[in-house]
Scaffold this motif. Structure first.
Motif, short mmCIF file in Angstrom:
data_model
loop_
_atom_site.label_atom_id
_atom_site.label_comp_id
_atom_site.label_asym_id
_atom_site.label_seq_id
_atom_site.Cartn_x
_atom_site.Cartn_y
_atom_site.Cartn_z
N GLY A 96 0.82 -1.20 0.00
CA GLY A 96 0.00 0.00 0.00
C GLY A 96 0.85 1.26 0.00
O GLY A 96 1.91 1.31 -0.64
N ASP A 97 0.42 2.25 0.74
CA ASP A 97 1.14 3.52 0.85
C ASP A 97 2.30 3.33 1.83
O ASP A 97 2.12 3.39 3.05
N LEU A 98 3.50 3.13 1.29
CA LEU A 98 4.65 2.83 2.15
C LEU A 98 5.01 4.00 3.06
O LEU A 98 5.39 3.80 4.21
N ALA A 99 4.91 5.21 2.55
CA ALA A 99 5.26 6.37 3.37
C ALA A 99 4.39 6.42 4.62
O ALA A 99 4.88 6.68 5.73
N THR A 100 3.10 6.15 4.45
CA THR A 100 2.18 6.15 5.59
C THR A 100 2.50 5.00 6.53
O THR A 100 2.47 5.15 7.76
N VAL A 120 12.32 -7.43 -2.69
CA VAL A 120 13.58 -6.81 -2.27
C VAL A 120 13.31 -5.62 -1.36
O VAL A 120 12.40 -4.82 -1.62
N LEU A 121 14.09 -5.52 -0.30
CA LEU A 121 13.98 -4.38 0.61
C LEU A 121 14.33 -3.09 -0.14
O LEU A 121 15.39 -3.00 -0.77
N PRO A 122 13.46 -2.08 -0.09
CA PRO A 122 13.79 -0.80 -0.74
C PRO A 122 15.10 -0.23 -0.20
O PRO A 122 15.36 -0.28 1.00
N ALA A 123 15.90 0.31 -1.09
CA ALA A 123 17.22 0.82 -0.70
C ALA A 123 17.14 1.93 0.33
O ALA A 123 18.07 2.12 1.13
N ASP A 124 16.03 2.67 0.33
CA ASP A 124 15.92 3.81 1.25
C ASP A 124 15.14 3.49 2.51
O ASP A 124 14.84 4.39 3.31
N PHE A 128 13.70 5.69 6.68
CA PHE A 128 12.33 6.05 7.04
C PHE A 128 11.86 5.45 8.36
O PHE A 128 10.75 5.72 8.79
N VAL A 129 12.70 4.63 9.00
CA VAL A 129 12.22 3.92 10.20
C VAL A 129 12.91 4.37 11.47
O VAL A 129 12.87 3.68 12.49
N GLY A 130 13.52 5.53 11.45
CA GLY A 130 14.11 6.08 12.66
C GLY A 130 15.22 5.21 13.22
O GLY A 130 16.11 4.77 12.49
N SER A 131 15.15 4.92 14.51
CA SER A 131 16.20 4.15 15.18
C SER A 131 15.96 2.65 15.14
O SER A 131 16.73 1.88 15.71
N ALA A 132 14.90 2.22 14.47
CA ALA A 132 14.59 0.79 14.41
C ALA A 132 15.59 0.05 13.54
O ALA A 132 16.11 0.58 12.56
#
Length: 235
Positions: A96-100, A120-124, A128-132
Motif C-alpha cells: 500500500g502507501d509505504l510512506a504512511t 527486495v527491501l527498498p534501498a531507502d 524512514f524507520v528512525g532508530s529501528a
C-alpha cells in the motif's frame, strides 16, 4: 485492514534461567556469547513492525508471514519459564502507501521492522524507520525464494490462520521473530541498536539449536548459539 497488535511476554535476561528442561543440540562453545557493546535504548517492550503485502497478487504470502510471526511469538510464550518481557507485533501493508506505513510504525515506536520475504527491501527503507533495526526476510530465503513449507509446518501455520491459501514467507517470518527475540536475550535490551548488534550473535556459535527452548537453555549454559530454525542454517 491492519490487524490489531498481538502482545505477549518473552523472556529477557535468560542467561540467569534456572529449572529449564530443554537440552541444547551441540557441545558447549568455549566462551559465552558476547555482543558488541551499545547503549541500551529499549523501554522494556520489544515492538516488531512488519511490512508484508496485505493486498494485491502477493496478499496470500502476506497472510502466511503474519501467521509465521504470530506462531513464533506463541511458541516463545509456550516454552518460556519466566515471562518478563512483552513483545508487540504491528502489521502493516507493504503493498500500500509505504510512506504512511513507515510513519505509522515510527510513531508506534517500533524497535525492529521485518520486511516481506518475497520482495527486495527498498534501498531507502532504513532512512524512514528512525532508530529501528531493519531486517529483510529474504535473507532467510534459500536462493532468494521462500521455503516451501512442509506438511507439518503448514499445519502449524494454519493454527494461526486457518484460511491460509499460501505458505510463502511463513517460515522466514517465523525465524525472523525468533532471531530477534534471541538477539534481545543476548544483549539484554530490546532497543533497535541492541537488536542489530545481537542479531549476528544468534548464528555465530557451535551450539546448534532449533527452537526457543533449546537456544535459551544453551545461552543459560554460557554457550555461543547457532540458531537453525525452520529455514535451516544461515551462519
Amino acid at each position: 485492514m491492519p490487524r490489531r497488535p498481538l502482545i505477549v511476554a518473552v523472556l529477557l535476561g535468560a542467561l540467569t534461567l534456572t529449572g529449564c528442561t530443554s537440552t541444547p543440540a551441540a557441545a558447549p562453545s568455549p566462551t559465552p556469547t558476547t555482543a558488541p557493546t551499545v547503549a541500551h535504548s529499549g523501554d522494556g517492550t520489544m515492538v516488531i513492525g512488519t511490512l508484508f503485502p496485505m493486498t494485491g497478487d502477493n496478499a496470500g504470502s502476506g497472510a502466511a508471514q503474519v501467521a509465521g510471526t504470530e506462531l513464533a511469538v506463541r511458541d516463545i510464550l509456550a516454552e518460556q519459564a519466566i515471562p518478563t518481557q512483552p513483545v508487540q507485533l504491528i502489521h502493516r501493508n507493504s503493498a500500500g502507501d509505504l510512506a504512511t506505513a513507515y510513519a505509522d510504525l515510527v510513531a508506534r515506536g517500533v524497535d525492529l521492522v521485518l520486511w516481506d520475504a518475497t520482495t527486495v527491501l527498498p534501498a531507502d527503507a532504513e532512512g524512514f524507520v528512525g532508530s529501528a533495526a531493519v531486517v529483510a526476510l529474504g535473507d532467510f530465503a534459500n536462493g532468494g525464494s521462500p521455503l516451501a513449507a512442509d506438511e507439518a509446518f503448514t499445519a502449524r501455520l494454519k493454527t494461526a490462520d486457518p484460511g491460509l491459501a499460501s505458505t510463502d514467507g511463513g517460515a522466514e517470518a517465523y525465524d525472523g521473530v525468533m532471531t530477534a527475540a534471541l538477539a534481545a536475550v543476548i544483549t539484554g535490551d530490546d532497543g533497535g541498536a541492541s537488536l542489530e548488534a545481537g542479531w549476528p550473535q544468534v548464528i555465530s556459535g557451535r551450539a546448534v539449536c532449533a527452537s526457543w527452548g533449546e537456544c535459551v537453555f544453551a545461552l543459560s549454559e554460557k554457550q555461543i548459539v547457532d540458531y537453525q530454525g525452520i529455514t535451516g542454517a544461515r551462519s
